[in-house]
Design an enzyme around this catalytic site. Structure first.
Site, PDB file in Angstrom:
ATOM      1  N   ASP A 145      -1.584   7.365  -5.677  1.00  0.00           N
ATOM      2  CA  ASP A 145      -1.962   7.292  -4.921  1.00  0.00           C
ATOM      3  C   ASP A 145      -1.711   5.742  -5.103  1.00  0.00           C
ATOM      4  O   ASP A 145      -2.398   4.756  -5.580  1.00  0.00           O
ATOM      5  CB  ASP A 145      -3.437   7.392  -4.354  1.00  0.00           C
ATOM      6  CG  ASP A 145      -3.230   7.570  -2.844  1.00  0.00           C
ATOM      7  OD1 ASP A 145      -2.637   6.521  -2.422  1.00  0.00           O
ATOM      8  OD2 ASP A 145      -4.269   8.181  -2.423  1.00  0.00           O
ATOM      9  N   LYS A 149      -3.918   0.125   1.722  1.00  0.00           N
ATOM     10  CA  LYS A 149      -4.779  -0.943   2.212  1.00  0.00           C
ATOM     11  C   LYS A 149      -5.545  -2.330   1.880  1.00  0.00           C
ATOM     12  O   LYS A 149      -5.915  -1.422   0.459  1.00  0.00           O
ATOM     13  CB  LYS A 149      -5.689  -0.115   3.386  1.00  0.00           C
ATOM     14  CG  LYS A 149      -5.034   0.561   4.589  1.00  0.00           C
ATOM     15  CD  LYS A 149      -6.370   1.882   5.669  1.00  0.00           C
ATOM     16  CE  LYS A 149      -5.199   1.584   6.901  1.00  0.00           C
ATOM     17  NZ  LYS A 149      -7.259   2.617   7.826  1.00  0.00           N
ATOM     18  N   ASP A 181       6.711   4.158  -5.737  1.00  0.00           N
ATOM     19  CA  ASP A 181       7.910   3.790  -3.944  1.00  0.00           C
ATOM     20  C   ASP A 181       7.424   2.984  -3.531  1.00  0.00           C
ATOM     21  O   ASP A 181       7.724   2.425  -2.210  1.00  0.00           O
ATOM     22  CB  ASP A 181       7.820   5.609  -3.231  1.00  0.00           C
ATOM     23  CG  ASP A 181       6.897   5.967  -2.872  1.00  0.00           C
ATOM     24  OD1 ASP A 181       5.056   5.865  -3.018  1.00  0.00           O
ATOM     25  OD2 ASP A 181       7.709   6.432  -1.433  1.00  0.00           O
ATOM     26  N   LYS A 227      12.953   9.776  -1.387  1.00  0.00           N
ATOM     27  CA  LYS A 227      14.282   9.810  -1.041  1.00  0.00           C
ATOM     28  C   LYS A 227      15.060  10.516   0.155  1.00  0.00           C
ATOM     29  O   LYS A 227      15.900   9.817   0.623  1.00  0.00           O
ATOM     30  CB  LYS A 227      15.219  11.137  -2.618  1.00  0.00           C
ATOM     31  CG  LYS A 227      14.517  10.266  -3.288  1.00  0.00           C
ATOM     32  CD  LYS A 227      15.336  11.391  -5.030  1.00  0.00           C
ATOM     33  CE  LYS A 227      16.521  11.485  -4.969  1.00  0.00           C
ATOM     34  NZ  LYS A 227      17.172  11.981  -6.252  1.00  0.00           N
TER      35      LYS A 227
END
Length: 241
Positions: A145, A149, A181, A227
């Site tokens: 994760d 923020k 990503d 992707k």
């Protein structure tokens, strides 16, 4: 009497510190079906390790195989694939989401898998309190994760404290493999890794889609999402020297 009281205070303090540590996850509890409850009753103890200090030789049937620690394996499909493909490696999966754990338990029982154990607990505490130093061959964290923020950045799993624990737990020439990503998280990870002179860049790709020579047999859920959205995937592999 004074010594006993002091020891008691130290124990209480340790417990408070342990409970106050910032978590890198939020548990979303779901109601379990009667079938899943039966899976837990019948097979949990066979595949899952309770939170306590453990020794390598007691975890797996074949303790001579190297240990791969998979942190946050999600739905469990990639982890199970890796476990089946690498029969001469022991896998230790750490996850806090029950559905992925149940998936692995069901598949492992069906296929008589003996080289996977699961810990249902916070990864940071597992590294800190459970594992022996110099005992893990590879630590892999796929799409943790990113807590994008700014006010949530403190919840990121991969920080200086985490990396200092990774350094202790990996064997010499052990591997740290991270995929994300999120560009901001990727830069944050690199910035922190560079502080440690014991990690050497082993394999490094900034955009997976432009490197067709790198192949992974099965993607994680979040890798497929990235992707499909045409997002860059940052694939970072370091070796402990």
């Amino acid at each position: 009497m004074k010594i006993k009281n002091n020891l008691k205070k130290i124990k209480i303090l340790k417990k408070e510190i342990y409970l106050k540590e910032i978590q890198s996850f939020v548990i979303r509890r779901k109601k379990l079906s009667s079938f899943n409850i039966s899976i837990i009753r019948n097979f949990w103890k066979k595949f899952c390790i309770e939170f306590s200090y453990i020794k390598k030789k007691y975890i797996f049937e074949n303790c001579s195989y190297p240990i791969i620690l998979d942190i946050g394996f999600g739905n469990g499909r990639k982890l199970f694939f890796d476990v089946v493909k690498n029969s001469k490696a022991n896998f230790l999966g750490v996850e806090v989401y029950i559905n992925g754990i149940l998936y692995c338990i069901k598949k492992c029982e069906k296929h008589n898998i003996k080289n996977l154990k699961i810990i249902y607990f916070d990864a940071l505490k597992v590294l800190k309190y459970m594992l022996l130093n110099n005992s893990i061959f590879k630590i892999q964290i796929f799409f943790p994760d990113p807590w994008k923020k700014k006010k949530h950045n403190k919840r990121r799993l991969i920080n200086l404290m985490f990396l200092s624990l990774v350094r202790l737990k990996l064997i010499k020439n052990g591997i740290l493999h991270i995929m994300t990503d999120c560009k901001l998280y990727y830069k944050y990870i690199l910035k922190n890794i560079k502080i440690f002179n014991c990690f050497k860049k082993f394999f490094f790709i900034e955009n997976k889609h432009k490197n067709s020579n790198v192949k992974f047999n099965i993607n994680t859920k979040y890798e497929n999402i990235a992707k499909n959205k045409k997002k860059n995937i940052y694939n970072i592999i370091y070796k402990k020297i």
